[in-house]
Structure formats: C-alpha cells, structure tokens
Design an enzyme around this catalytic site. Structure first.
Site, PDB file in Angstrom:
ATOM      1  N   ARG A 270      57.895  22.454 -29.889  1.00 15.30           N
ATOM      2  CA  ARG A 270      56.838  21.771 -30.623  1.00 15.30           C
ATOM      3  C   ARG A 270      56.322  22.673 -31.741  1.00 15.30           C
ATOM      4  O   ARG A 270      56.010  23.844 -31.505  1.00 15.30           O
ATOM      5  CB  ARG A 270      55.683  21.390 -29.690  1.00 15.30           C
ATOM      6  CG  ARG A 270      56.139  20.457 -28.575  1.00 15.30           C
ATOM      7  CD  ARG A 270      55.009  20.022 -27.674  1.00 15.30           C
ATOM      8  NE  ARG A 270      55.511  19.222 -26.570  1.00 15.30           N
ATOM      9  CZ  ARG A 270      54.749  18.676 -25.623  1.00 15.30           C
ATOM     10  NH1 ARG A 270      53.439  18.865 -25.648  1.00 15.30           N
ATOM     11  NH2 ARG A 270      55.293  17.963 -24.655  1.00 15.30           N
ATOM     12  N   ARG A 285      49.908  27.602 -25.285  1.00 18.20           N
ATOM     13  CA  ARG A 285      50.355  26.710 -26.363  1.00 18.20           C
ATOM     14  C   ARG A 285      51.416  27.425 -27.192  1.00 18.20           C
ATOM     15  O   ARG A 285      51.116  28.123 -28.154  1.00 18.20           O
ATOM     16  CB  ARG A 285      49.175  26.296 -27.243  1.00 18.20           C
ATOM     17  CG  ARG A 285      49.501  25.143 -28.198  1.00 18.20           C
ATOM     18  CD  ARG A 285      48.314  24.807 -29.084  1.00 18.20           C
ATOM     19  NE  ARG A 285      47.202  24.311 -28.322  1.00 18.20           N
ATOM     20  CZ  ARG A 285      47.011  23.032 -27.982  1.00 18.20           C
ATOM     21  NH1 ARG A 285      47.893  22.136 -28.346  1.00 18.20           N
ATOM     22  NH2 ARG A 285      45.947  22.669 -27.289  1.00 18.20           N
ATOM     23  N   GLU A 357      44.064  21.440 -19.272  1.00 16.52           N
ATOM     24  CA  GLU A 357      45.107  20.446 -18.993  1.00 16.52           C
ATOM     25  C   GLU A 357      46.425  21.107 -18.604  1.00 16.52           C
ATOM     26  O   GLU A 357      46.893  22.034 -19.261  1.00 16.52           O
ATOM     27  CB  GLU A 357      45.315  19.567 -20.231  1.00 16.52           C
ATOM     28  CG  GLU A 357      46.360  18.482 -20.015  1.00 16.52           C
ATOM     29  CD  GLU A 357      47.519  18.586 -20.984  1.00 16.52           C
ATOM     30  OE1 GLU A 357      48.662  18.421 -20.504  1.00 16.52           O
ATOM     31  OE2 GLU A 357      47.297  18.861 -22.174  1.00 16.52           O
ATOM     32  N   SER A 360      49.779  15.574 -18.115  1.00 21.38           N
ATOM     33  CA  SER A 360      49.326  14.257 -18.558  1.00 21.38           C
ATOM     34  C   SER A 360      50.272  13.228 -17.972  1.00 21.38           C
ATOM     35  O   SER A 360      51.492  13.342 -18.137  1.00 21.38           O
ATOM     36  CB  SER A 360      49.335  14.151 -20.083  1.00 21.38           C
ATOM     37  OG  SER A 360      48.243  14.813 -20.656  1.00 21.38           O
ATOM     38  N   ARG A 398      52.109  27.097 -18.120  1.00 20.38           N
ATOM     39  CA  ARG A 398      50.707  26.878 -17.744  1.00 20.38           C
ATOM     40  C   ARG A 398      50.506  27.035 -16.237  1.00 20.38           C
ATOM     41  O   ARG A 398      49.466  27.510 -15.803  1.00 20.38           O
ATOM     42  CB  ARG A 398      50.243  25.502 -18.218  1.00 20.38           C
ATOM     43  CG  ARG A 398      50.121  25.432 -19.731  1.00 20.38           C
ATOM     44  CD  ARG A 398      49.277  24.267 -20.203  1.00 20.38           C
ATOM     45  NE  ARG A 398      49.069  24.352 -21.651  1.00 20.38           N
ATOM     46  CZ  ARG A 398      48.090  23.756 -22.301  1.00 20.38           C
ATOM     47  NH1 ARG A 398      47.203  23.020 -21.651  1.00 20.38           N
ATOM     48  NH2 ARG A 398      47.966  23.880 -23.614  1.00 20.38           N
TER      49      ARG A 398
END
Length: 436
Positions: A270, A285, A357, A360, A398
């Site tokens: 990403r 991230r 988070e 999701s 994470r």
C-alpha cells in the site's frame, strides 16, 4: 457496482443514504446517462428489425427476378438499402458501447450504500463500541513500545530496512522472523482447522480488471503500487481480498455450494497516499506487510449472518492469544468504499494507552459481486445474487506489536502466548535477543 435502475428507483432514498458517507449522488446526471443508453439500445433494435425486413424484401425480389438475365433496378436499390442499414447498425452499436461505457464509468465511482445499522458520522470518533474483551494489563513500570522492545532485542531492524527500501519498511531478524511466521501459521491452522476455510496461495500481482472487481479501481489508484506497461500492466495487491474474491469473477456458482470460505497469507502493498505523519513509528503502517485474510461468498440474504460469523473468527484469533481488544461498528462515512457495514476489532496497545485497529470485517453485500460478475444458480436453474465479505484474520505486524507490548516484562523480555509456543518452539524472547 450498483444497478443504475435500482439507484433511480430508490431516488431520494439513494441520495440520502450516500450522503451519510459523504457522497453526493447526481440523480439527474445518472438518469440522463441511463436514458442515453436505453435510447441507443432501442435504436439498434429498430434498425435490426428494419434490416431483417429489408433482407426479406431482397430475397423476394431476387426470387421474382430469377428468370430474368438482367438484375432488376428494384433489387439493386433494395440491396443498397440493406447495406446502408448494416452501416447504420454498426454506428448505432458504437453508440450503445459508448453510452454503456459512460454509464459504467460513473457507476464505478459510486460507493456502496451504507446499511442503516452503520451509525452516522465520518471518523473513528463516531464509531459505536459493541463490546470489550479483557482488561488492559496494569504494569508496575512504564511499558515500552514494540519498536523499543524489538530493537533492544535485535529482532526488529528499521535502520537496515530504510537502507534497503526507504521509510515505512521493516526487517525482522532471528526470533522476530520466527514469530512472524508462527503467527501466520497459527492463524491459518485456526481458520482452516476450526473455522472451515480453504487455504489458497494466490498471485501477488493482478490485473486492472481484478482490482476493479473489488473496488480498488478506478477510484483509489493512487493508493496502489503499479508495475509494468501495456499488456503487462499489473498491480501489487493491497490485500488478499482482491485475488480471493475475484477467483470467481464472471462465474455462476451453484447456490447449494454457498457459503464459500477462503483464506490466504500474503504480503500486502500500500502506498498509504495521504497518510504521512500518522503511525510512522514501527510496524503499524507500512508500505509492505503480511496478513492472513478471510473472504466469504454467500447468498445475498445471508450476508448479515455471515458478517457476524466472520467477526467471531477474527475475535477468536485474539482470544486464543489472550490479547485485550474491543469491537466497534464503524460510522457510515468512515467505512471502506465497497462496504455496507463494517466492524473494526481494535487491540490494546499499552504504549499508546489506547485501542488500535487490527481487523476490519466488512459486509459488501452484492456490490463487489456485481462488479466482478459473480452470480449464483440453484439446481432448478433459478438465478440468485451473491454477497461478498472480507476481514483480516489477522495482520502479522500489528499482532506482533500487540504481543510484544501486552506480554512484556519489566526486564525487557516478552513471554509469548501459550498458543504460539508450538509454532515458535520457544516461550520467551529475552532482552539479549535469545530465547528460552
């Protein structure tokens, strides 16, 4: 992708629902494009009918004049008329293609209609908490973050990662690399052995059509890494959701085989366009990270139930690791482009004194299936709509950060969750980088 007729039938209701996620639907423009397409199709049908009649007239005239050695002028005129009609049909078909492309281009940019179960709002502050599981650990010392812990033990190396690739990359070393692999193996074993998912190994480079099928394109191209040109124009996947969902693109699935449950462990790429300045420290991230993804395909009317099932599977990962977390329902304006309802699972990070988070889980309804051409058919030939769902189960980085931080001791060691020991071969990460 939406059905234009359905959006127009919903009218002001579609406008209201899309406004909840910050999108302004131009109903008049959509109506104009839809009408253009309908007129173009109608014109082609008229010309084809006229061409069929002309062909019949040519045949009758040819039969009537078959005894003559000269071609009657009437037959010549009729043949010329038939040729003209064929040219006009080709032109009308080009207009149909252009009208359909214009309508499709607009429809591809319209996000999914949010469920009424999604709360109002457009940020994480508007999310509604559903439940908390576990109590944040009370340390008798100031907890260190995963970066300080990992670098002190020598299992994370951000300096050398930057030397290789620049900012927002990481290198795991020795027991750190083992821990990453152990987490992935544990998640895959859990999902395939207990939750009934089929594991896949999928390409990490996919076509533009594949990215379009799940909604990454055309709207979010700046968030993707693109490679190649011309016929080899490919994109690095941002998540295994993309290839797993598109495995059945342009297919009709036997309804009796639904639901389908797929999982894969892949790297994810990403560009994180627009996110600079947020979560730049550590492995929260990155431009490249690995993740175990969950994808489910089901009958459209079952998607709500399937979402709860998938959410439970993501939660089980954290429960088995003994990690503290909570579940929230995202606000309508804060959900992903393709989602109609999303739950976020947030894990506790002691160094930040907050929940972050980690997964999701989204119900996309029929939105992605329409874009990708995925349908269902029962044993009697009846057609049905397919819904798609996706969720993280879980991201490796994470989860590793959460394990290091929640399971740390004052001396800088980390005692691993018991569920990971069969996959790592050790129980503790020691301050000097060794294990026991």
């Amino acid at each position: 992708m939406h059905d234009a007729r359905l959006l127009l039938e919903l009218g002001d209701e579609a406008v209201r629902r899309l406004a909840r996620r910050g999108y302004t639907l131009d109903l008049a423009g959509l109506e104009a494009l839809s009408s253009r397409r309908a007129r173009a199709i109608g014109r082609v049908d008229e010309l084809r009918a006229e061409s069929k009649r002309a062909a019949g007239e040519v045949g009758r005239a040819a039969k009537a004049g078959s005894s003559s050695t000269e071609v009657p002028a009437e037959l010549t005129a009729l043949k010329e008329r038939a040729r003209e009609l064929k040219d006009r049909i080709r032109e009308a078909e080009d207009e149909v293609e252009a009208a359909e492309a214009a309508l499709r281009d607009v429809l591809l940019t319209i996000p999914n209609l949010p469920s009424d179960d999604a709360p109002d709002g457009d940020s994480d502050a508007d999310a509604v908490e559903v439940r908390r599981v576990g109590e944040p650990p009370a340390f008798g010392f100031t907890p260190r973050d995963h970066v300080a812990l990992g670098e002190a033990m020598g299992i994370l190396d951000f300096g050398r990662a930057a030397k290789l690739s620049g900012a927002r990359f990481s290198v795991a070393r020795g027991p750190g690399a083992v821990l990453e692999r152990a987490l992935a193996s544990f998640f895959l074993a859990l999902h395939t052995g207990r939750h009934g998912y089929t594991e896949f190994s999928v390409p990490h480079l996919v076509t533009r059509e594949t990215m379009t099928g799940t909604g990454q394109l055309p709207k979010f191209e700046e968030d993707l890494f693109r490679t190649g040109t011309g016929d080899r124009d490919l994109y690095l996947i941002p998540t295994a959701e993309v290839p797993l969902t598109n495995l059945h693109a342009d297919e009709i699935l036997p309804a009796e085989e639904l639901p389908l449950a797929y999982t894969a462990w892949t790297p994810c790429f990403r560009s994180e366009a627009g996110s600079y300045g947020r979560d730049t420290r550590g492995i929260l991230r990155l431009h490249q990270f690995s993740k175990v993804e969950l994808v489910r395909l089901c009958a459209a009317e079952e998607s709500g139930r399937e979402l709860e099932t998938m959410l439970g599977h993501a939660e089980t990962c954290l429960q088995e690791l003994g990690l503290v977390y909570r579940v929230v329902r995202l606000a309508a304006g804060d959900m992903g482009f393709a989602a109609q309802l999303t739950y976020d699972v947030e894990v506790w990070l002691p160094s930040q004194d907050t929940y972050r988070e980690i997964s999701s889980c989204s119900d996309c309804g029929t939105f992605q299936a329409r874009r990708a051409g995925i349908r269902a058919k029962d044993a009697h030939g009846g057609r049905g709509q397919v819904a798609t769902l996706n969720g993280s189960g879980l991201p490796i980085g994470r989860t590793m950060a959460a394990v290091l931080e929640q399971c740390q001791d004052e001396d800088g060691s980390v005692t691993l969750p018991e569920a990971l020991v069969p996959f790592t071969g050790f129980r503790r990460l020691l301050p000097d980088g060794s294990t026991d």
